[in-house]
Design a protein around this motif. Structure first.
Motif, mmCIF file in Angstrom:
data_model
loop_
_atom_site.group_PDB
_atom_site.id
_atom_site.type_symbol
_atom_site.label_atom_id
_atom_site.label_comp_id
_atom_site.label_asym_id
_atom_site.label_seq_id
_atom_site.Cartn_x
_atom_site.Cartn_y
_atom_site.Cartn_z
ATOM 1 N N TYR A 263 -12.473 -2.792 -3.681
ATOM 2 C CA TYR A 263 -11.482 -2.292 -2.665
ATOM 3 C C TYR A 263 -11.971 -1.142 -2.142
ATOM 4 C CZ TYR A 263 -7.999 -5.624 -4.154
ATOM 5 O OH TYR A 263 -7.400 -7.039 -4.724
ATOM 6 N N PHE B 28 0.784 -1.023 0.073
ATOM 7 C CA PHE B 28 0.182 0.111 0.061
ATOM 8 C C PHE B 28 0.905 1.121 0.064
ATOM 9 C CE2 PHE B 28 -2.938 2.975 2.474
ATOM 10 C CZ PHE B 28 -3.738 3.128 1.361
ATOM 11 N N TRP C 12 -1.905 -0.401 -4.570
ATOM 12 C CA TRP C 12 -1.772 -1.450 -3.698
ATOM 13 C C TRP C 12 -1.713 -2.881 -4.610
ATOM 14 C CZ3 TRP C 12 -5.882 1.528 -3.487
ATOM 15 C CH2 TRP C 12 -7.013 1.080 -4.186
ATOM 16 N N CYS D 278 -6.659 4.349 -6.385
ATOM 17 C CA CYS D 278 -7.843 5.175 -6.080
ATOM 18 C C CYS D 278 -7.263 6.878 -6.050
ATOM 19 C CB CYS D 278 -8.333 4.913 -4.722
ATOM 20 S SG CYS D 278 -10.064 4.879 -4.714
ATOM 21 N N LEU E 149 -4.632 7.309 5.459
ATOM 22 C CA LEU E 149 -5.321 6.443 4.586
ATOM 23 C C LEU E 149 -4.939 4.902 4.776
ATOM 24 C CD1 LEU E 149 -4.437 9.341 3.087
ATOM 25 C CD2 LEU E 149 -5.253 8.288 1.038
ATOM 26 N N LYS E 150 -5.930 4.256 4.810
ATOM 27 C CA LYS E 150 -5.830 2.576 4.897
ATOM 28 C C LYS E 150 -6.565 1.929 3.708
ATOM 29 C CE LYS E 150 -9.255 2.629 8.643
ATOM 30 N NZ LYS E 150 -9.494 2.262 10.142
ATOM 31 N N VAL E 151 -6.570 0.701 3.249
ATOM 32 C CA VAL E 151 -7.192 0.168 2.262
ATOM 33 C C VAL E 151 -7.729 -1.210 2.893
ATOM 34 C CG1 VAL E 151 -5.220 -1.078 1.260
ATOM 35 C CG2 VAL E 151 -7.051 -0.573 -0.007
ATOM 36 N N LYS F 12 -14.041 8.269 1.517
ATOM 37 C CA LYS F 12 -13.992 7.027 0.994
ATOM 38 C C LYS F 12 -13.990 6.957 -0.607
ATOM 39 C CE LYS F 12 -16.123 5.104 5.030
ATOM 40 N NZ LYS F 12 -17.183 4.319 5.607
ATOM 41 N N ALA G 263 -3.615 6.599 -4.072
ATOM 42 C CA ALA G 263 -3.242 5.411 -3.546
ATOM 43 C C ALA G 263 -3.135 4.258 -4.345
ATOM 44 C CB ALA G 263 -3.918 5.063 -2.081
ATOM 45 N N VAL H 246 -10.732 2.562 0.001
ATOM 46 C CA VAL H 246 -9.590 3.276 0.673
ATOM 47 C C VAL H 246 -10.383 4.390 1.548
ATOM 48 C CG1 VAL H 246 -7.541 4.691 0.283
ATOM 49 C CG2 VAL H 246 -8.105 2.867 -1.226
ATOM 50 N N VAL I 45 0.894 5.787 -0.941
ATOM 51 C CA VAL I 45 0.156 7.003 -1.121
ATOM 52 C C VAL I 45 1.229 8.070 -1.811
ATOM 53 C CG1 VAL I 45 -1.349 8.691 0.009
ATOM 54 C CG2 VAL I 45 -1.438 6.250 0.625
#
Length: 641
Positions: A320, A296, A311, A341, A354-356, A333, A309, A322, A298
């Protein structure tokens, strides 16, 4: 029954695909068939179906293998029997291709037979002669039979049961049967009976297998219908990666835990008794929750506050999501089927985490990736102001705090092309030693470790005008008016001229030009004039003073006496301010004029005959001007007295 079999064969032919075929069917021994086939692209499971040709009463043998296995051996088959073998390529629940061939197990002359179900310690074996003649494919090696084989004929004959039958118990679940060979026999049929005299029935395969996968528990609950005669059940889950998991239950349900993420499992269930196992059920496919997306990353664009982003894809992920959590509590989102994204129009000066996470078709979510914190560019500074210290030529620049800024830089561009800058970690900075009479445009830029905000809205400032120089005057002696003149400088909008007389009087005038007129000045005065430039915010310092003198005042109290004895006139007056010298003139009726010059307040004029009327005039003189004259008419009678 034959019609049903033919319909089944046609269906298999319709499902066949070019390039997918069974490459080998060989009899390893009298009870085994080895089947090999070509791999099929994108298949993740193969299902092998083996059944006796032209026989719909017996249940088929079903084997499920993962995609990396393309060879399988069927065991516990009847010797010398012709089988239809079908291989189907699956992608989860979809049949991609199908192919079939026939194969025959070996005759097994003199060999032992295998029983699918066995007694515990004893077996009674009987040989029942067939009710109809058995076809004999193999024959004696004599010329007649050879000629018949060449002609393609087959001879059928009734054969007698074998003799000298021997049974050997190998273990709890296996026996070996031996007998003497029978001439011309192609195959043998072995029947095993329980000691009660009844036939032992095969356990039916388990039906209606279902798999209920739980994302939260990371386990699958399996259920199926009851198989008559079964005392327990054994479920096997095989993954594409080759992982095999088991669960055993005496009920019609069991649970398998500890499933890996991003796996596709094929589940079969086998019914069991103390001595027998059924064939495996038809496979049921289920997928586990996707694994956490890896790699991942960014990135951001400083000028547009855009972040993107990316991954690595995970098996089993349908989409997915994010999530971007800002430091002000707002959340954005982005859902996508791809592996990247883009977030646009993020707020300036905020930190975003940020997280996925991956989501399957069944809405199972993977664990979220470790958050990545990244900041948008600082906000553009607002409220920029520029103020000047009129006396020191110092420009002070101030602004409001910009969100996300770690430092600031002010840029100053002068109207004369000069450039200055100053840096600060606070909200103000100072630029000194600026030139006089220059206007400035001021911008402020905010910075963090990597990005800048871009220029702020500009502010305007200017230093005090330059002090006027080359000041000088032009005096009008006739009117006692003075024109004060100076050189032009940038930055001044108007000018103020002040003049102080030697008697303390003050005169002032204002002008937007480089000269100013001082009218009606007092006679005989020395004036000191100075000029100040102004831009309405600041005034320059006073110019160097310049002195000028007005015309002398007119002499007053003029008095004249004529002495006829000497023909001399004596003229006197009072001293005039500003006068350096005087000129006295006497003019008679004959317009003959006589004069005298003096620095005193009297003088004598000779050679004036008596018995005439004279006009006496006195004029005061300075270095640059002369006053108007004072005229006194003197009568002869007056002079004679």
């Amino acid at each position: 029954m034959l019609e049903i079999h033919n319909t089944y064969r046609k269906m298999l032919e319709m499902a066949s695909r070019p390039g997918f075929a069974i490459t080998e069917i060989s009899s390893v021994d009298s009870s085994k068939l080895k089947v090999s086939w070509t791999p099929y692209p994108s298949a993740n499971t193969y299902v092998l179906d083996l059944r006796i040709a032209n026989n719909t009463r017996n249940l088929p043998f079903i084997i499920v293998t993962p995609s990396f296995i393309t060879t399988k051996t069927f065991q516990r088959l009847r010797a010398g029997v012709l089988y239809n073998v079908t291989v189907k390529a699956f992608r989860y629940f979809t049949i991609l291709a199908s192919t079939w061939r026939t194969g025959r197990t070996g005759a097994g002359l003199g060999g032992g037979g295998n029983c699918s179900c066995n007694a515990d310690t004893i077996a009674a074996v009987t040989w029942s002669p067939p009710h109809r003649p058995l076809p004999v494919i193999g024959e004696r090696a004599d010329p007649a039979s050879a000629s018949r084989r060449a002609a393609g004929t087959v001879t059928a004959a009734v054969v007698l049961p074998p003799s000298n039958i021997k049974i050997t118990v190998l273990d709890k679940t296996a026996i070996r049967i031996n007998w003497n060979p029978v001439a011309n026999a192609f195959q043998y049929e072995v029947t095993v009976h329980k000691n009660s005299g009844k036939n032992s029935d095969r356990i039916n395969p388990v039906q209606n297998v279902k798999a209920l996968y739980s994302c939260v528990a990371d386990s699958v609950v399996l259920s199926w219908n009851v198989s008559p005669g079964a005392t327990s059940y054994r479920a096997v889950a095989r993954s594409i990666a080759g992982v095999i998991l088991y669960c055993t239950s005496s009920a019609i349900t069991c649970q398998i835990t500890g499933l890996d993420c991003s796996e596709s499992f094929s589940v079969t269930v086998m019914a069991q008794t103390d001595t027998c196992n059924s064939s495996e059920s038809l496979p049921v496919i289920f997928e586990t929750q996707p694994c956490t997306p890896q790699n991942f990353r960014v990135n951001r664009d400083c000028h547009s506050n855009t972040m993107w982003a990316s991954w690595k894809a995970r098996r089993g992920a349908f989409l997915y999501r994010v999530t971007a959590l800002a430091s002000d509590g707002t959340t954005d989102k982005c859902n996508t089927r791809g592996t990247s994204c883009v977030f646009t129009f993020f707020k300036c000066g905020l930190e975003y985490k940020l997280k996925v996470e991956a989501i399957s078709r069944d809405r199972c979510k993977s664990n979220a990736s470790d958050p990545i914190a990244i900041r948008t560019a600082p906000c553009i500074p607002e409220g920029v102001k520029a103020s000047t210290n009129c006396w020191s030529h110092i420009l002070t620049i101030s602004w409001e705090l910009a969100l996300g800024a770690q430092s600031y830089e002010a840029e100053v561009v002068g109207t004369n092309g000069s450039k200055y800058n100053c840096s600060s970690s606070t909200t103000s900075c100072v630029i000194s030693e600026l030139q006089c009479g220059v206007g400035f445009i001021v911008f402020v830029i905010a910075y963090d470790n990597e990005c800048d905000s871009g220029r702020s809205y500009y502010a305007i400032g200017e230093t005090a005008p330059c002090t006027p120089s080359n000041v000088h005057t032009q005096l009008d002696c006739d009117t006692n008016g003075a024109n004060v003149i100076w050189d032009k400088y940038d930055g001044a909008i108007n000018y103020m001229v002040s003049a102080s007389g030697s008697d303390g009087t003050q005169m002032m005038c204002a002008s937007v030009h480089t000269n100013c007129w001082l009218p009606d000045l007092k006679c005989g005065q020395v004036y000191t004039a100075t000029v100040i430039a102004s831009n309405y915010m600041c005034n320059s310092s006073r110019s160097s003073p310049v002195n000028f003198e007005t015309a002398p005042c007119i002499p007053q109290n003029v008095d004249a006496h004529l002495d006829c004895a000497t023909d001399t006139a004596s003229v006197s007056w009072i001293s005039s301010p500003g006068a350096v010298s005087y000129t006295a003139s006497v003019t008679g009726t004959t317009e003959l004029s006589h004069s005298c010059n003096t620095q005193q307040t009297y003088c004598e004029i000779r050679d004036l005959p008596c018995n005439q009327d004279y006009t006496v005039s006195v004029r005061a003189l300075s270095e640059n001007c002369e006053s108007n004259q004072t005229t006194v008419r003197v009568m002869i009678s007056d002079l004679g007295k």
